[in-house]
Scaffold this active site. Structure first.
Site, mmCIF file in Angstrom:
data_model
loop_
_atom_site.group_PDB
_atom_site.id
_atom_site.type_symbol
_atom_site.label_atom_id
_atom_site.label_comp_id
_atom_site.label_asym_id
_atom_site.label_seq_id
_atom_site.Cartn_x
_atom_site.Cartn_y
_atom_site.Cartn_z
ATOM 1 N N LYS A 269 0.858 -1.192 0.000
ATOM 2 C CA LYS A 269 0.000 0.000 0.000
ATOM 3 C C LYS A 269 0.892 1.238 0.000
ATOM 4 C CE LYS A 269 -3.036 2.598 3.109
ATOM 5 N NZ LYS A 269 -3.615 2.638 4.469
ATOM 6 N N LYS A 281 -9.317 13.376 8.524
ATOM 7 C CA LYS A 281 -8.718 12.983 9.796
ATOM 8 C C LYS A 281 -8.571 14.204 10.709
ATOM 9 C CE LYS A 281 -5.815 9.240 7.925
ATOM 10 N NZ LYS A 281 -6.223 8.119 8.796
ATOM 11 N N ASP A 292 1.787 6.475 5.523
ATOM 12 C CA ASP A 292 0.779 5.532 5.032
ATOM 13 C C ASP A 292 1.243 4.813 3.765
ATOM 14 O OD1 ASP A 292 -1.604 4.345 5.727
ATOM 15 O OD2 ASP A 292 -2.831 5.657 4.488
ATOM 16 N N ASP A 351 -11.881 7.418 4.575
ATOM 17 C CA ASP A 351 -10.605 7.190 5.264
ATOM 18 C C ASP A 351 -10.271 5.703 5.358
ATOM 19 O OD1 ASP A 351 -8.268 7.912 6.536
ATOM 20 O OD2 ASP A 351 -9.167 7.947 8.532
ATOM 21 N N GLU A 353 -9.436 3.913 2.830
ATOM 22 C CA GLU A 353 -9.097 3.974 1.405
ATOM 23 C C GLU A 353 -8.072 2.940 0.980
ATOM 24 O OE1 GLU A 353 -5.602 4.986 3.016
ATOM 25 O OE2 GLU A 353 -7.495 5.814 3.708
ATOM 26 N N ARG A 355 -7.761 -0.206 1.478
ATOM 27 C CA ARG A 355 -8.345 -1.450 0.954
ATOM 28 C C ARG A 355 -8.936 -1.247 -0.444
ATOM 29 N NH1 ARG A 355 -12.119 -1.713 6.110
ATOM 30 N NH2 ARG A 355 -10.234 -0.673 6.860
#
Length: 502
Positions: A269, A281, A292, A351, A353, A355
């Site tokens: 990811k 957020k 992330d 949020d 996102e 997946r």
């Protein structure tokens, strides 16, 4: 920095510094006893005076010890002998290296690799010493206008092994440790990069550079136009609010004698910044959402280590680069997306996102007819609640693969733990309007996220690593950890038949 192994007596070492251990309470290790004997009890007399108790991480640097050829002797507190475990061993190594680096010992012979660590052999001790050394000396200061400089940095480190027959094992451990450390550094550097620089295009440029550096690697970049043709609408939706184009980088390593052998596929990811999108957020700590993309960074680091080791295995690394931002074109809660697989997803929270990006990437990799697929993602805060910041979560549709990964985590000391993925959890993902929702509520959030991904991984053996708790640290030691590169490389070492245990 140069590493090597040797087998010899401490009194014969002509070096800037010799490193030996002292246990609690003021008890010399066998090697320290040899030096004490040569020096007519000089070291033990210092301990009797209370100069060093032997507590973990205590340091005492001695100069001109009588009868010893080395200029200095560094006594290192190792705690109670019977309690010396993996974590303490690595911490002691790091503190030792920092002391050597700060005190101007440009070279040293380290006898700490002769200490007994419960359940661990010479290979493990030497490899972990190399990894811990590199980790301890890591800095990320390229954006500082004034860079700190060490006056006389440590340049050469020799690890002593008990017998000559262990020299080959020690040399292999150094080779593996250096390759893994190189991959960990690459992962850390990518993770620590600011998001105004490390966008999806930057990830793609690093993937291309890897192909330039290694003949065994080729790289392909898939941009939004091609994603559109492929039907990757879910992946594309996440990046719609950002001006930075989504890019998926495919890094292919061919090392197997049979070039047609089924590849192992690693999918990372790569959310280079995750604002949460429309489901924004909180502002506090949002800067850490540059991390992330640590799943993609760890896949990148693993591919680099793999190329350095030249392992006889075929591996494909996928960096799913994307940026999740609010904007006039951003996707919304309530949207229904058609994924590349044809399954539809109702968006309840923008949020969640990662997946939505991964599901299309997992469908895309079907074309490689993989031996297995492992995805790596900073996916759920729920994993931090479940396992804290020390252990990575493993979920899988294939018991043997899950066992392999957990075993690799034990071997590498890059810990992971398997979580269940029972059918009942799929109930939480039901949607009245689409095939599924993108979230399943608070209970079992890590498990329901994996259940979501599993719906797109039915055509191969698959495992999911949730690194939300282990990919980076906050606070004073803020920064990427480089995990789980060590675990993934160990998994590939095992798959390629490399013997890493006595």
């Amino acid at each position: 920095m140069e590493f090597s192994v040797k087998s010899g007596s401490p009194e014969k070492q002509r070096s800037a510094c010799i490193v030996v251990g002292v246990f609690e309470p003021r008890r010399l290790s066998p090697v320290a006893e040899q030096l004490d004997k040569i020096s007519d009890g000089y070291i033990s007399s210092l301990l009797r005076r209370g100069d060093l108790e032997g507590k973990p991480g205590q340091m005492l640097l001695l100069h001109q010890v009588p009868g010893v050829l080395s200029e200095r002797v560094l006594l290192v507190g190792c705690g109670k002998e019977r309690e010396l475990g993996e974590r303490q061993y690595k911490e002691i190594i790091q503190k030792t290296i920092n002391t050597l680096n700060e005190t101007g010992s440009m070279e040293a012979v380290c006898f700490l690799t002769e200490l007994h660590v419960k359940g661990r052999d010479t290979y493990w001790k030497v490899r972990q010493a190399v990894e811990a050394t590199k980790d301890g000396l890591y800095t990320f200061d390229q954006f500082k206008s004034v860079k700190p400089e060490t006056r006389r940095p440590l340049r050469k480190l020799v690890f002593n092994v008990p017998t000559r027959r262990e020299l080959n094992l020690g040399e292999k451990a150094i080779t593996h440790g250096l390759a893994i450390a190189s991959g960990v550094k690459a992962c850390k550097d990518l993770g620590n990069m600011p998001p105004n620089i490390a966008n999806p295009a930057y990830l793609a440029s690093q993937a291309r550079r890897l192909a330039d550096d290694y003949e065994t690697i080729t790289t392909k970049i898939i941009g939004e136009q091609e994603m559109e043709k492929l039907g990757m609408s879910s992946y594309l939706a996440v990046g719609r609010g950002s001006k930075n184009e989504s890019m998926m980088s495919i890094i292919e390593y061919k090392g197997h004698p049979d070039s047609e052998a089924k590849p192992i596929v690693l999918v990372g990811k790569g959310l280079t910044f995750d604002s949460g999108g429309i489901s924004l957020k909180p502002g506090e700590g949002m800067d850490e959402m540059k991390y992330d993309m640590c799943g993609a960074a760890s896949v990148f680091g693993t591919m680099k280590a793999l190329a350095k080791l030249n392992l006889p295995v075929n591996v494909i690394g996928v960096l799913a680069g994307c940026e999740n931002m609010p904007g006039s074109n951003a996707y919304r809660p309530g949207d229904i997306l058609t994924t590349m697989s044809g399954q539809t997803v109702e968006v309840l929270n923008t949020d969640a996102e990662g997946r939505l990006v991964l599901c299309d990437a997992l469908t895309y990799v079907e074309r490689f007819e993989p031996d297995c697929v492992v995805d790596v993602a900073t996916l759920t805060g729920a994993c931090v609640i479940a396992l804290g910041h020390h252990i990575t979560g493993v979920l899988s549709n294939h018991n043997p693969l899950a066992h392999e990964l957990v075993n690799a985590s034990e071997q590498s000391s890059d810990r992971a733990w398997r979580l269940p993925m029972a059918d009942e959890y799929h109930e939480q993902l039901k949607s009245p309007f689409a095939d599924m929702a993108n979230i399943g509520g608070r209970p079992g959030g890590t498990i329901t996220a994996a259940c979501f991904l599993s719906k797109f991984a039915k055509k191969y053996n698959w495992a999911h690593l949730d690194i939300a708790g282990t990919a980076w640290k906050s606070g004073a030691a803020k920064g990427s950890t480089g995990r789980p590169v060590s675990m993934l490389v160990q998994f590939l070492l095992n798959r390629s038949g490399q013997e890493t245990e006595e």
